[in-house]
Design a protein around this motif. Structure first.
Motif, short mmCIF file in Angstrom:
data_model
loop_
_atom_site.label_atom_id
_atom_site.label_comp_id
_atom_site.label_asym_id
_atom_site.label_seq_id
_atom_site.Cartn_x
_atom_site.Cartn_y
_atom_site.Cartn_z
N LYS A 47 0.76 -1.09 0.15
CA LYS A 47 0.07 0.15 0.20
C LYS A 47 0.96 1.16 -0.07
O LYS A 47 0.38 2.45 -0.52
N PRO A 263 -11.71 -10.37 -9.71
CA PRO A 263 -13.04 -9.30 -9.50
C PRO A 263 -12.48 -8.26 -8.96
O PRO A 263 -13.30 -7.08 -9.02
N HIS A 265 -9.82 -6.79 -9.67
CA HIS A 265 -9.03 -5.95 -10.42
C HIS A 265 -9.92 -5.89 -11.94
O HIS A 265 -11.19 -5.26 -11.65
N GLY A 266 -9.29 -6.30 -12.82
CA GLY A 266 -10.16 -6.29 -14.15
C GLY A 266 -11.24 -6.95 -14.02
O GLY A 266 -12.39 -6.60 -14.91
N LEU A 302 -19.57 -2.79 -3.22
CA LEU A 302 -20.20 -2.18 -4.40
C LEU A 302 -19.18 -2.32 -5.60
O LEU A 302 -18.10 -1.53 -5.45
N PHE A 305 -16.52 0.22 -7.39
CA PHE A 305 -16.28 1.34 -6.65
C PHE A 305 -15.04 1.21 -5.66
O PHE A 305 -14.71 0.23 -5.49
N GLY A 306 -14.57 2.36 -5.61
CA GLY A 306 -13.29 2.43 -4.75
C GLY A 306 -12.07 2.11 -5.63
O GLY A 306 -12.00 1.67 -6.84
#
Ligand code: CMC
Length: 428
Positions: A47, A263, A265-266, A302, A305-306
């Protein structure tokens, strides 16, 4: 001192260099810290850890900036073409007219794939997800071009592999779809541009004439540009780390395709449409699904999102949202899930949970709606992302090799048992 940082461990102070990028991003170089102190740093999910110094893509997540080789994504999406952007990413500069013509000619010449690829394809059951098929076919190129395994090839030889891969990926992608639906494959039509050729291989019936709708081809070309690179994301990092062992470009990019598939990522573009469909079939109550997304005991998130780096807005999502409106209007498509998507976005943007966590729609939130309007089946969405991301992966792989980066090999903090005695149950 402004260009160094100090770290205190167990009463000892260590001085570490601070490096600075061209956009004034600063990083503490900890590469020698363990040698000096015996201490490592830990950062699950990387991160806060830079893995490389790269000149390919700049993004500023706070300001919502994305640039390929210094050119803004907005300008490239409006004025450029996917192949021109591919050249830019891979070779560092926009091509001259002559370089562009040659690059396009080379790509067009290599769109055919070895006939034996069909045999591999036919070995897959029809339920095979096209992402698994795509990564397998890309890795299988090492068998058709075994010279690509040599890590010490010349620049020209590498360029040939690059051209081959960009040229053949749409063929593999369209063929994986045709195999899934049990139809004969279409061969590439080299009179067409990159996007149109792919669309024809996907949708043409060999017994009939097929005209590619220029609205569809343009929209696809723009989507490919928007996906073309995104600096050190999960799949690009995978490509670099696999390539750092001197595995071939085909093997490295095959690994990148697998990383992209997930899911988080792409694969989110497929997951978004499935989520929106579920919401629609469940009566369209977006509030109920928002509550599920916020409930820590519910695994539902969701989708779309993010983002790890965008904490204000994703510039790609802005362009795609507008493109979704344009494309649906031009094609005369009225998709009820576009309204659900817009409703969800509106609610999320004013919801404290999403505001506090800086969660905004990402590139995948609206892209699936466009793909759907273009007639692309849901489980091919991530394949479309892979075609778009290919030049980025190639650029990342090439830069890593040209910079002679060391093998990627993180450290760990061990938390298992200390040494203990073997319990003999007399199995020998
Ligand atoms: N729905 C609900 N809550 C979320 C979501 C979401 N989509 N995304 C993040 N959060 C929450 C998360 O639960 C955490 O909350 P808390 O601080 O209370 O524990 C907080 O926001 C931070 O999330 P994180 O998982 O620590 O953030 P990350 O940087 O590790 O993950 C992400 C980034 C993209 C994987 C994540 O936002 C996500 O799962 N999004 C949905 C999947 C998605 O759309 N992925 C596509 C990314 S864009 C395409 C690409 O380039 O890959």
């Amino acid at each position: 001192m402004s260009n160094s940082a100090q770290i205190n461990v167990d009463g000892n102070t260590y001085e570490l260099p601070v490096i600075e990028g061209t956009e004034n991003e600063k990083a503490i170089d900890i590469s020698k810290l363990r040698g000096q102190s015996g201490v490592i740093t830990i950062d699950p999910g990387f991160k806060n850890t830079g893995s490389t110094q790269s000149a390919i893509t700049f993004l500023d997540g706070e300001k919502g900036i994305l640039r390929y080789r210094g050119y803004s994504i907005e300008e490239l999406a409006e004025k450029s073409s996917f192949l021109e952007v591919s050249y830019l990413l891979i070779y560092g500069e926009l091509p001259t007219a002559e370089q562009y013509a040659n690059f396009k000619k080379d790509i067009t010449r290599h769109t055919m794939v070895h006939e034996d690829v069909k045999k591999i394809l036919e070995g897959f059951p029809s339920v095979a997800h096209p992402m698994g098929v795509l990564s397998s076919l890309v890795c299988a190129q090492t068998a058709f071009y075994p010279e690509s395994l040599d890590p010490n090839r010349s620049g020209e030889e590498v360029d040939l592999s690059i051209v081959r891969l960009i040229a053949k990926l749409p063929t593999f992608a369209a063929w994986s779809y045709k195999n899934q639906i049990g139809h004969p494959v279409n061969y590439p039509d080299n009179s067409l541009d990159y996007a149109s050729n792919f669309l024809k291989m996907m949708f043409a019936n060999p017994a009939e004439n097929f005209d590619v709708d220029p609205v569809v081809a343009d929209a696809l070309d723009k989507l490919l540009i928007l996906h073309a690179d995104h600096e050190q994301n999960c799949s690009a990092s995978t490509v670099r780390i696999v390539g750092s062992s001197h595995a071939s470009m085909y093997a490295s990019i095959s690994a990148g395709i697998n990383a992209l598939w997930g899911p988080l990522h792409g694969g989110a573009n497929q997951a978004v449409i499935e989520m929106l469909e579920n919401i629609k079939n469940d009566g369209g109550d977006t509030k109920k699904w928002m509550a599920k997304a916020k409930d820590k005991d519910d695994p539902f998130r969701l989708m779309g999102f993010g983002h790890r780096v965008y904490k204000n807005f994703d510039p790609r999502a802005r362009i795609i949202k507008k493109a979704a409106d344009d494309v649906l209007e031009k094609l005369g498509v009225n998709d009820p899930i576009l309204d659900i998507a817009k409703g969800l976005e509106e609610e999320a943007l004013k919801d404290q949970y999403f505001v506090d966590r800086k969660l905004y729609p990402n590139v995948d939130f609206y892209s699936g709606i466009i793909y759907r309007a273009l007639g692309i089946p849901t489980d091919m969405f991530t394949v479309m992302f892979a075609i778009g991301r290919l030049p980025g992966w190639i650029a990342q792989w090439k830069e890593m090799r040209e910079n002679k980066e060391p093998i990627g090999r993180p450290r760990q903090v061990y938390t298992g048992y200390n040494e203990r005695s073997y319990t003999d149950i007399g199995q020998r």
